[in-house]
Write an enzyme that holds these catalytic residues in place. Structure first.
Site, mmCIF file in Angstrom:
data_model
loop_
_atom_site.group_PDB
_atom_site.id
_atom_site.type_symbol
_atom_site.label_atom_id
_atom_site.label_comp_id
_atom_site.label_asym_id
_atom_site.label_seq_id
_atom_site.Cartn_x
_atom_site.Cartn_y
_atom_site.Cartn_z
ATOM 1 N N GLY A 1 0.813 -1.212 0.000
ATOM 2 C CA GLY A 1 0.000 0.000 0.000
ATOM 3 C C GLY A 1 0.843 1.257 0.000
ATOM 4 O O GLY A 1 2.056 1.209 -0.248
ATOM 5 N N GLY B 1 2.544 4.789 1.742
ATOM 6 C CA GLY B 1 3.140 5.151 3.023
ATOM 7 C C GLY B 1 4.578 4.691 3.124
ATOM 8 O O GLY B 1 5.082 3.952 2.268
ATOM 9 N N GLU C 1 -2.580 -3.493 -5.882
ATOM 10 C CA GLU C 1 -3.317 -2.333 -6.367
ATOM 11 C C GLU C 1 -2.333 -1.297 -6.924
ATOM 12 O O GLU C 1 -2.448 -0.830 -8.044
ATOM 13 C CB GLU C 1 -4.081 -1.766 -5.180
ATOM 14 C CG GLU C 1 -4.635 -0.411 -5.384
ATOM 15 C CD GLU C 1 -5.254 0.094 -4.099
ATOM 16 O OE1 GLU C 1 -5.648 -0.739 -3.261
ATOM 17 O OE2 GLU C 1 -5.356 1.311 -3.931
ATOM 18 N N GLY D 1 -7.813 0.765 -1.283
ATOM 19 C CA GLY D 1 -7.918 -0.686 -1.411
ATOM 20 C C GLY D 1 -7.543 -1.440 -0.155
ATOM 21 O O GLY D 1 -7.361 -2.660 -0.193
HETATM 22 C C1 LIG Z 1 -4.733 4.329 -3.187
HETATM 23 C C2 LIG Z 1 -4.689 3.160 -2.249
HETATM 24 O O1 LIG Z 1 -5.678 2.711 -1.815
HETATM 25 S S1 LIG Z 1 -3.151 2.400 -1.833
HETATM 26 C C3 LIG Z 1 -3.545 0.835 -1.077
HETATM 27 C C4 LIG Z 1 -3.957 0.770 0.342
HETATM 28 N N1 LIG Z 1 -4.766 1.865 0.787
HETATM 29 C C5 LIG Z 1 -4.670 2.368 1.996
HETATM 30 O O2 LIG Z 1 -3.964 1.886 2.848
HETATM 31 C C6 LIG Z 1 -5.495 3.582 2.164
HETATM 32 C C7 LIG Z 1 -5.299 4.380 3.409
HETATM 33 N N2 LIG Z 1 -3.896 4.584 3.798
HETATM 34 C C8 LIG Z 1 -3.259 5.760 3.751
HETATM 35 O O3 LIG Z 1 -3.767 6.766 3.309
HETATM 36 C C9 LIG Z 1 -1.841 5.815 4.290
HETATM 37 O O4 LIG Z 1 -1.295 4.527 4.242
HETATM 38 C C10 LIG Z 1 -1.799 6.318 5.749
HETATM 39 C C11 LIG Z 1 -2.278 7.759 5.796
HETATM 40 C C12 LIG Z 1 -2.647 5.472 6.654
HETATM 41 C C13 LIG Z 1 -0.350 6.229 6.248
HETATM 42 O O5 LIG Z 1 0.510 6.889 5.359
HETATM 43 P P1 LIG Z 1 1.947 7.405 5.860
HETATM 44 O O6 LIG Z 1 2.483 8.263 4.795
HETATM 45 O O7 LIG Z 1 2.771 6.245 6.297
HETATM 46 O O8 LIG Z 1 1.497 8.293 7.054
HETATM 47 P P2 LIG Z 1 2.214 8.683 8.400
HETATM 48 O O9 LIG Z 1 2.181 7.605 9.377
HETATM 49 O O10 LIG Z 1 3.551 9.263 8.055
HETATM 50 O O11 LIG Z 1 1.205 9.830 8.891
HETATM 51 C C14 LIG Z 1 0.941 10.953 8.066
HETATM 52 C C15 LIG Z 1 0.898 12.205 8.927
HETATM 53 O O12 LIG Z 1 -0.186 12.113 9.842
HETATM 54 C C16 LIG Z 1 0.263 12.223 11.180
HETATM 55 N N3 LIG Z 1 -0.494 11.306 12.039
HETATM 56 C C17 LIG Z 1 -0.603 9.983 11.838
HETATM 57 N N4 LIG Z 1 -1.345 9.445 12.825
HETATM 58 C C18 LIG Z 1 -1.719 10.443 13.623
HETATM 59 C C19 LIG Z 1 -2.485 10.511 14.816
HETATM 60 N N5 LIG Z 1 -3.006 9.416 15.367
HETATM 61 N N6 LIG Z 1 -2.679 11.717 15.384
HETATM 62 C C20 LIG Z 1 -2.147 12.835 14.835
HETATM 63 N N7 LIG Z 1 -1.388 12.836 13.724
HETATM 64 C C21 LIG Z 1 -1.177 11.649 13.122
HETATM 65 C C22 LIG Z 1 1.719 11.807 11.116
HETATM 66 O O13 LIG Z 1 2.460 12.329 12.221
HETATM 67 C C23 LIG Z 1 2.149 12.386 9.786
HETATM 68 O O14 LIG Z 1 2.355 13.781 9.933
HETATM 69 P P3 LIG Z 1 3.624 14.500 9.248
HETATM 70 O O15 LIG Z 1 3.407 14.296 7.772
HETATM 71 O O16 LIG Z 1 3.496 15.903 9.704
HETATM 72 O O17 LIG Z 1 4.826 13.765 9.775
#
Ligand SMILES: CC(=O)SCCNC(=O)CCNC(=O)[C@H](O)C(C)(C)COP(=O)(O)OP(=O)(O)OC[C@H]1O[C@@H](n2cnc3c(N)ncnc32)[C@H](O)[C@@H]1OP(=O)(O)O
Length: 437
Positions: free
Chosen positions: A222, A224, A245, A343
């Site tokens: 995925g 991230g 995906e 996804g």
């Molecule tokens: C298109 C598709 O579907 S791809 C296939 C799979 N699909 C998915 O997984 C869909 C949903 N997933 C996603 O959007 C991403 O994987 C995410 C957002 C869950 C994780 O992505 P990452 O880039 O690893 O995010 P990360 O952990 O760095 O968090 C992003 C930001 O939010 C902040 N954040 C995350 N969790 C929290 C929280 N609980 N409280 C406050 N802030 C938070 C982080 O500190 C980070 O901030 P920064 O950019 O200022 O450092």
């Protein structure tokens, strides 16, 4: 009729191609890299006129061109954006919109998006970037089969923006000129996503996951930091397969070196399956005319009943927070939509249904420089991306736990065990007070 003659007949200016749009209609735009910049600009120009009170736009993962045109504050009273997955550009635009209520996120799991955009709403018009036409009259959707491959056959009016830089890919990515109503040409570099080096924590988490990936497994990765870091640790694995995906640059390195070869896949051997690609020019060039890289609609790639046909399917996705029962939130921060389900749920379900399959949800144990635990008693905001019945492995830098088959108190204890040590006592206290353990 000769396809070259047909091409010349349908070739027009962006403004003419957009003249078909009417007030209050639904315009569907290609996703991410396939969002057609010149057409989007032309829509933004015609919408300024008196003929339009409002236009609904449906899309996923808005590109920069969208935030510079249709999502600009001065058009916000006339445009109803309905993203089904938010990108950083959508989030940035939303912050500047004077009337925020007009942008409304539509929750959807990716394998259903093609159907939602053609059956739940009327698909008046679809605009998308495609590769140049071949001698048989076929364009390729290139980087983006996703919902485009479904919508293009059902939309009332289809306009394509031909771009020399869009790779020609195989699978179910082809569109015949007879299925297209208007063509414009605009040859501009495709959107590229800069890759960020993974953090030390991401690498720690990635090691815990890579250690649980076996030779011969089929992978989905995925978005991230962690999924990319996992791929970088698989250089010494053998005979991996892809049914993902997302197609991304780290996968190209593994295909070039033969680590990913699809040899041990239980079906569609030797084929690297994707539904959308997001990366850099080198990756788009690698995909071009490459018969091993095959794109199919998200309704097929992401359908759990298709995913499970791959034995030993391994899915790796990131999350924002997990509650003590194992519910995953991967889309909201502080009650506001951050991204979307995409996804994730499709693959969490599909992977666990596969013989020998596993799904991993990865997250740093804390956010905001350690101030907030991402393992929480209750999810903040309420969005549940994966239900507690779906969640399999959860991984932080403090360990990896398998929630399947655990009782609620066992789950709470297991998750507290991989929380940041500074939060374990408070979480235990909250869990006891609320009767979780
Ligand atoms: C298109 C598709 O579907 S791809 C296939 C799979 N699909 C998915 O997984 C869909 C949903 N997933 C996603 O959007 C991403 O994987 C995410 C957002 C869950 C994780 O992505 P990452 O880039 O690893 O995010 P990360 O952990 O760095 O968090 C992003 C930001 O939010 C902040 N954040 C995350 N969790 C929290 C929280 N609980 N409280 C406050 N802030 C938070 C982080 O500190 C980070 O901030 P920064 O950019 O200022 O450092």
């Amino acid at each position: 009729m000769d396809v070259e003659i047909l091409y010349q007949q349908k070739l027009t200016s962006p403004e003419n191609a957009c003249a078909v749009l009417r007030d209050k209609q639904n315009l569907i735009l290609g996703m991410g890299v396939a969002m057609p910049p010149r057409l989007v600009e032309a829509v933004a120009n015609i919408i300024k006129g008196d003929d339009f009170s409002v236009l609904n736009i449906y899309y996923m993962h808005g590109s920069q061109v969208l935030s510079e045109t249709l999502l600009k504050p001065e058009l916000s009273h006339k445009i109803c954006p309905r993203p089904l997955f938010m990108s950083s550009h959508d989030r940035a635009a939303l912050k500047c919109l004077p009337n925020r209520s007009l942008m409304e996120f539509v929750p959807a799991t990716f394998h259903q998006v093609g159907r939602l955009l053609t059956e739940q709403i009327e698909p008046h018009c679809f605009m998308v970037t495609v590769s140049p036409m071949d001698k048989h009259g076929y364009f390729s959707l290139g980087t983006n089969a996703d919902y485009g491959a479904s919508v293009i056959r059902k939309a009332h009016h289809v306009v394509v923006e031909v771009n020399d830089n869009m790779p020609r890919t195989f699978g179910e990515c082809s569109v015949h000129i007879s299925e297209v109503d208007a063509i414009i040409e605009y040859h501009t570099p495709l959107t590229e996503i800069p890759s960020h080096p993974p953090s030390d924590i991401d690498i720690k988490i990635a090691h815990l996951i890579a250690d649980r990936i076996n030779d011969g497994d089929t992978l989905q990765m995925g978005v991230g930091g962690v999924p990319s870091a996992v791929l970088s640790l698989l250089k010494n694995h053998k005979d991996l397969g892809l049914h993902s995906e997302l197609f991304c640059p780290a996968m190209v390195d593994l295909i070039r070196t033969g680590v990913i070869n699809g040899k041990k896949k239980s079906w569609m051997q030797h084929k690297h399956i994707f539904t959308l690609a997001l990366g850099d020019k080198a990756m788009y060039d690698f995909m071009d005319d490459n018969p091993s890289i095959v794109g199919y609609p998200a309704s097929w790639v992401n359908n759990p009943s298709i995913i499970q046909k791959n034995h030993n399917m391994v899915s790796v996705n990131a999350a924002i927070e997990v509650d003590l029962s194992g519910q995953i939130n991967a889309e909201q921060i502080a009650g506001q939509t951050f991204s979307g389900t995409g996804g994730q749920l499709d693959f969490v379900r599909g992977a666990y249904s596969s013989r020998g399959g596993r799904s991993f949800i990865a997250l740093n144990a804390t956010a905001k420089k350690g101030a907030v635990s991402r393992i929480v008693l209750r999810l903040d905001g309420g969005a549940v991306t994966d239900t507690r019945m779906d969640t399999h492995f959860v991984v932080t830098e403090y360990g990896c736990v398998d929630l399947k088959g655990l009782s609620l108190p066992q789950r709470a204890k297991a998750l507290i065990g991989i929380a940041h040590p500074d939060f374990r006592e408070a979480l235990t206290q909250q869990a006891m007070e609320s009767g979780c353990i």
